[in-house]
Design an enzyme around this catalytic site. Structure first.
Site, PDB file in Angstrom:
ATOM      1  N   CYS A  74      10.831  -2.956   0.876  1.00  0.00           N
ATOM      2  CA  CYS A  74      11.490  -2.279  -0.242  1.00  0.00           C
ATOM      3  C   CYS A  74      11.487  -0.784   0.063  1.00  0.00           C
ATOM      4  O   CYS A  74      11.155  -0.379   1.172  1.00  0.00           O
ATOM      5  CB  CYS A  74      10.805  -2.586  -1.571  1.00  0.00           C
ATOM      6  SG  CYS A  74       9.120  -1.974  -1.714  1.00  0.00           S
TER       7      CYS A  74
ATOM      8  N   ASN B  94       7.337   0.520  -0.494  1.00  0.00           N
ATOM      9  CA  ASN B  94       6.242  -0.383  -0.097  1.00  0.00           C
ATOM     10  C   ASN B  94       4.989  -0.174  -0.946  1.00  0.00           C
ATOM     11  O   ASN B  94       3.862  -0.338  -0.466  1.00  0.00           O
ATOM     12  CB  ASN B  94       5.933  -0.191   1.392  1.00  0.00           C
ATOM     13  CG  ASN B  94       4.979  -1.232   1.949  1.00  0.00           C
ATOM     14  OD1 ASN B  94       4.165  -0.941   2.820  1.00  0.00           O
ATOM     15  ND2 ASN B  94       5.058  -2.469   1.488  1.00  0.00           N
TER      16      ASN B  94
ATOM     17  N   CYS C 148       5.558  -1.075  -4.612  1.00  0.00           N
ATOM     18  CA  CYS C 148       5.887  -1.850  -5.825  1.00  0.00           C
ATOM     19  C   CYS C 148       6.325  -3.276  -5.479  1.00  0.00           C
ATOM     20  O   CYS C 148       5.560  -4.219  -5.591  1.00  0.00           O
ATOM     21  CB  CYS C 148       7.005  -1.149  -6.616  1.00  0.00           C
ATOM     22  SG  CYS C 148       6.555   0.482  -7.240  1.00  0.00           S
ATOM     23  N   ARG C 149       7.566  -3.441  -5.029  1.00  0.00           N
ATOM     24  CA  ARG C 149       8.136  -4.778  -4.884  1.00  0.00           C
ATOM     25  C   ARG C 149       7.641  -5.532  -3.645  1.00  0.00           C
ATOM     26  O   ARG C 149       7.183  -6.676  -3.762  1.00  0.00           O
ATOM     27  CB  ARG C 149       9.669  -4.676  -4.860  1.00  0.00           C
ATOM     28  CG  ARG C 149      10.287  -4.190  -6.165  1.00  0.00           C
ATOM     29  CD  ARG C 149      11.759  -3.829  -6.002  1.00  0.00           C
ATOM     30  NE  ARG C 149      11.920  -2.587  -5.246  1.00  0.00           N
ATOM     31  CZ  ARG C 149      13.116  -2.084  -4.923  1.00  0.00           C
ATOM     32  NH1 ARG C 149      14.233  -2.702  -5.262  1.00  0.00           N
ATOM     33  NH2 ARG C 149      13.193  -0.953  -4.247  1.00  0.00           N
ATOM     34  N   SER C 150       7.699  -4.907  -2.493  1.00  0.00           N
ATOM     35  CA  SER C 150       7.376  -5.670  -1.272  1.00  0.00           C
ATOM     36  C   SER C 150       5.901  -6.084  -1.185  1.00  0.00           C
ATOM     37  O   SER C 150       5.615  -7.196  -0.722  1.00  0.00           O
ATOM     38  CB  SER C 150       7.822  -4.900  -0.016  1.00  0.00           C
ATOM     39  OG  SER C 150       7.285  -3.607   0.027  1.00  0.00           O
TER      40      SER C 150
ATOM     41  N   ASP D 260      14.261  -1.923  -8.503  1.00  0.00           N
ATOM     42  CA  ASP D 260      13.125  -1.024  -8.296  1.00  0.00           C
ATOM     43  C   ASP D 260      12.476  -0.691  -9.643  1.00  0.00           C
ATOM     44  O   ASP D 260      13.106  -0.084 -10.497  1.00  0.00           O
ATOM     45  CB  ASP D 260      13.643   0.259  -7.625  1.00  0.00           C
ATOM     46  CG  ASP D 260      12.517   1.182  -7.203  1.00  0.00           C
ATOM     47  OD1 ASP D 260      12.784   2.056  -6.364  1.00  0.00           O
ATOM     48  OD2 ASP D 260      11.387   1.027  -7.701  1.00  0.00           O
TER      49      ASP D 260
END
Ligand SMILES: N#Cc1ccccc1-c1cc(NCCCN2CCCCC2)c2ccccc2n1
Length: 196
Positions: free
Chosen positions: A13, A16, A18-20, A168
């Site tokens: 993401c 690196n 939050c999402r990934s 995001d």
């Protein structure tokens, strides 16, 4: 390419944090629960240098803790450019807010920024990202790496509910992190089943 018989997946993401890392932790838990984690190399990285060396966002950590999913990741960026990778953060210590948050949860940690190599594009079978910006950035970088073999896809393309984009949540709230988590669970489950 991972060792013979194993598969490899890199979740990506923007930052690196939050999402990934959530996708990485969810997939690792699923593969562990399915008894196949030893057959996988699992990692996550950023397209940007924004957060290198920092721990996952505290809202994501809280979300995962609430779902009983262990999460341990150091944000890293992989720069696939012909020039040098950014060295702005070598040996930087993590963001003070992240450290304070981890300490509040009783987690001591000693993060260090880590450099990336071009190998990611050659060594991961799958590179699964979150939104169109990530995808176009990854495809742009892929052109700089000769004979890369990774399949670069949106993680959301595996969603049975067809929600293609995982937004995001950086400027969002806990509800947004919860949505990211739910999407990652659906997508990682389908991705694992397809590769088992
Ligand atoms: N950019 C954007 C953006 C646009 C829309 C929604 C979210 C974001 C956003 C912003 C972040 N950091 C703030 C800006 C960072 N600085 C930007 C200029 C260069 C120096 C660094 C994020 C950090 C980690 C993970 C995701 C993030 N996502």
């Amino acid at each position: 390419m991972a060792a013979t018989g194993t598969k490899s997946v890199l979740f990506v993401c923007l930052g690196n944090i939050c999402r990934s890392p959530i996708a990485e932790a969810v997939f690792r838990k699923m593969a562990t629960d399915a008894g196949v984690v030893d057959k996988w190399r699992i990692d996550s990285a950023a397209t940007s240098t924004y957060e290198i060396g920092n721990p996952p966002d505290h809202r994501g950590q809280a979300c995962m803790k609430g779902h009983g999913v262990p999460m341990k990741h150091v944000a890293r960026q992989w720069v696939i450019d012909s020039g040098a990778t950014s060295d702005w953060n070598i040996d930087s210590s993590p963001d003070a807010r992240g450290l304070a948050c981890l300490r509040k949860h009783g987690i001591e940690t000693s993060h260090r920024a880590r450099q990336v190599t071009k190998d990611d594009f050659m060594s991961f079978d799958y590179i699964l990202c979150m939104d169109e910006n990530n995808l176009s950035e990854l495809n742009r970088k892929a052109k700089l790496v000769k004979n890369h073999h990774s399949k670069i896809e949106l993680l959301g393309s595996y969603d049975p509910q067809k929600q293609l984009i995982i937004e995001d949540p950086y400027y969002g709230c806990d509800k947004d992190f919860e949505k990211v988590y739910e999407q990652c669970v659906r997508c990682c489950k389908a991705f694992l089943e397809m590769n088992s």
